[in-house]
Scaffold this active site. Sequence first.
Site, PDB file in Angstrom:
ATOM      1  N   ASP A  77       0.866  -1.173   0.000  1.00 35.99           N
ATOM      2  CA  ASP A  77       0.000   0.000   0.000  1.00 35.99           C
ATOM      3  C   ASP A  77       0.907   1.229   0.000  1.00 35.99           C
ATOM      4  O   ASP A  77       2.120   1.135   0.165  1.00 35.99           O
ATOM      5  CB  ASP A  77      -0.980  -0.017   1.175  1.00 35.99           C
ATOM      6  CG  ASP A  77      -2.200   0.856   0.869  1.00 35.99           C
ATOM      7  OD1 ASP A  77      -2.147   1.631  -0.110  1.00 35.99           O
ATOM      8  OD2 ASP A  77      -3.205   0.777   1.587  1.00 35.99           O
TER       9      ASP A  77
HETATM   10  C1  BGC Z   1      -4.963   3.312  -0.110  1.00 31.99           C
HETATM   11  C2  BGC Z   1      -5.132   2.280  -1.185  1.00 31.99           C
HETATM   12  C3  BGC Z   1      -4.975   2.916  -2.539  1.00 31.99           C
HETATM   13  C4  BGC Z   1      -3.624   3.595  -2.601  1.00 31.99           C
HETATM   14  C5  BGC Z   1      -3.340   4.238  -3.946  1.00 31.99           C
HETATM   15  C6  BGC Z   1      -3.699   4.130  -0.292  1.00 31.99           C
HETATM   16  O1  BGC Z   1      -3.652   5.197   0.574  1.00 31.99           O
HETATM   17  O2  BGC Z   1      -4.973   2.679   1.154  1.00 31.99           O
HETATM   18  O3  BGC Z   1      -6.376   1.656  -1.057  1.00 31.99           O
HETATM   19  O4  BGC Z   1      -5.128   1.971  -3.551  1.00 31.99           O
HETATM   20  O5  BGC Z   1      -3.566   4.588  -1.619  1.00 31.99           O
HETATM   21  O6  BGC Z   1      -4.104   5.341  -4.153  1.00 31.99           O
END
Ligand code: BGC
Length: 752
Positions: free
Chosen positions: A287
Amino acid sequence: MKQVKHISRLFLSFFLLVAFHTSRSQRKTIDQKVDSVLHLMTLEEKVGQMNQYNGDWDATGPITKDGDKQSQIRSGMVGSMLNVTGVDHTRTLQEIAMQSRMKIPLLFGQDIIHGYRTIFPVPLAEAASWDLDAIQLSARIAATEASAAGVHWTFAPMVDIARDPRWGRVMEGAGEDPYLGSLIARARVKGFQGNGLGNTDALMACAKHFAAYGAAVGGRDYNSVDMSLRQLHEIYLAPFKAAAEAGAATFMNSFNDLNGIPATGNKYLQRDILKGAWKFKGFVVSDWGSVGEMIQHGFVKDNYEAALVAANAGSDMDMESRSYIQNLAKLVKEGKVKMEVVDEAVRRILRKKFELGLFDDPFRFCNKERERQQWNNPEHLRMEREIAKKSIVLLKNNGILPIRKQSAKGSEPRNIAVIGPFAKAKSDNLGFWSYDWPDDSTRIVSVWEGMQKKIGADTRLLYARGCNINDTSHAGFTEAVAVAKNADLIIMTAGEARDMSGEAKSRSNIHLPGVQEELIKAVYATGKPMIVLVSAGRPLIFNWTADNVPAILYTWWLGTEAGDAIADVLFGDYNPSGKLPISFPRTEGQIPIYYDHFNTGRPATSDSDRFYRSAYLDLSIYPKYEFGYGLSYTTFQYSDLRLSKKKIKDTEKIDVTMKLTNTGKYEGEEVVQLYLRDKVGSVVRPVKELKDFQKIKLQPGEAKAIHFIIDKQKLSFYNDKLQWIAEPGEFDLMIGASSEDIRLKDSFELVK
Ligand code: BGC
């Protein structure tokens, strides 16, 4: 005849054999191609494939500025970008990648959570439809639009089970139940990936956040999770397993620690379960910054150690923390990370690039004409309206709805007042994780506009805002009350703003925000008939409204066509069929509350049993609205339950039949829900578990026989050794219109 059958069976086996070998040999040739590319790569280039940067366009986390990303792409130091969309933009960066020594194409990823150009209901709302085909279609359309804009990969579906509505991200998932959640996970993966990678309208799916992110303590985003392995496997991993089985191309790990180990550095999750037991062949992306965040967790000392731990634990791609690009090559040279670990990760990533066809043509998703066609596809809007209607849940109706009665077509009130902060709202209908396009205000349909299109020549719509979403002021109340007095019917709109649920949007107070419920009370005091629409990304609390006003529709965040879909339901052109995928608490103190709890040693059977099951002195044991709840304009009768057998061995099946009759005046759909309870287990079992359901459409007076099959799979659970088994003994079978509204009961026995 027999011979024909035999020949066709032979032909089928031959066909299956050929198909099997073709797909195996395709895989083999892709694997050979991957290896031949890998063979030519330097260590630094390999690590580059494991590095993902943000395009700085719509960041969801802290941005690390590191100068010239383009020159890094040119030198093969970047494998993927996120938040870069549009044919022009993706083409520009892909052209730069083509100037690199190895000419390995970039992957473009984006959060296409509930639509790209056409915004669909938020995932929690769609889950309320219990309509798997519609959910799959919504993901399909999102993929069609996004892939036409140069995107290869969506960071969806989010399949986290969520039982705490304070957690802002409940809006992104399918609610509290592992069975429903698993079916929806599968539908979304299939929808995004369509006929398979290699088709230019397929998006790679990404099951996230692996794992147990939805169980963050206190519903506070990014918080820790501590849970038994049994609960992890049975509840939280179930939809991930379903997503992997459905062929999800990628997984994303999560921000949280699980039992003290950050998910990003968690070998048990990524290597033992996902890539080991589940034989997952895709790759795992971290993530946003979660590799580096293991430092803040207190799990590693610095970025060097973060890269070491994450890579060894099976995180294949580093999103935005730069830990890999800065340290991984060094770690390999120092012998701390084996070359095979890097090779395996790069193989997984390259395999997907091959499967997408990017090595054949890196620009195959860059088709201006296709992008233009998909940008304004009216068919997509039509489908959006369909699923939006199906997502609406009728919480209460004393007969006031629908506005236009079927028995007296055309008869409707003369003056309808539409009041509240959502009456003319546009972007608040879209919800979190959606994009603001320049012409959105003309495309998004407000409740006001939806109703305008419905009313007859003799009806007038009146409007007052009354208050803003988060207002503390009563200044607009006088006008709202005056408008209400001139009306024969009031449509009151209330709810949460688009950015009140979502990432980093946890709230300790999930009552209707601001003075909205006071406005409802003030307008209600006029004595005029009132229907309340609640717009939100999570279960909200509005007890006074629930107990007093005659009708309530939960309209979530329904997307581009929200106003039309709501008007369809208000006026009776669509009979609401949604059922809640998550329990609605009476107050925050009741959280977490979910239907498949254990019985405990002191089960309460009513609110007067104060000494029993975890009851509060000051609160009912029941939620305000339970899982599976939702009304219709018609009524359904459940009858004639029959089980083909009352005793089975685990190799046998029970055929369960029942009759469903539409006993009301409207055509309608009912979600018939089948729950089981395992009476005695080697570990205690829930009071009921959803094991099957069917959504059935019936005309007034029509009846249909419904069949369910009970087999070993439905009777199995994880025992204390984490074995998936069915234990002999008695089971209760319950069929109903919600998890509490059980209409038919029987029992059966599993014997040795
Ligand atoms: C989120 C994810 C997301 C990623 C990219 C993160 O902060 O937890 O779910 O896909 O950002 O935007």
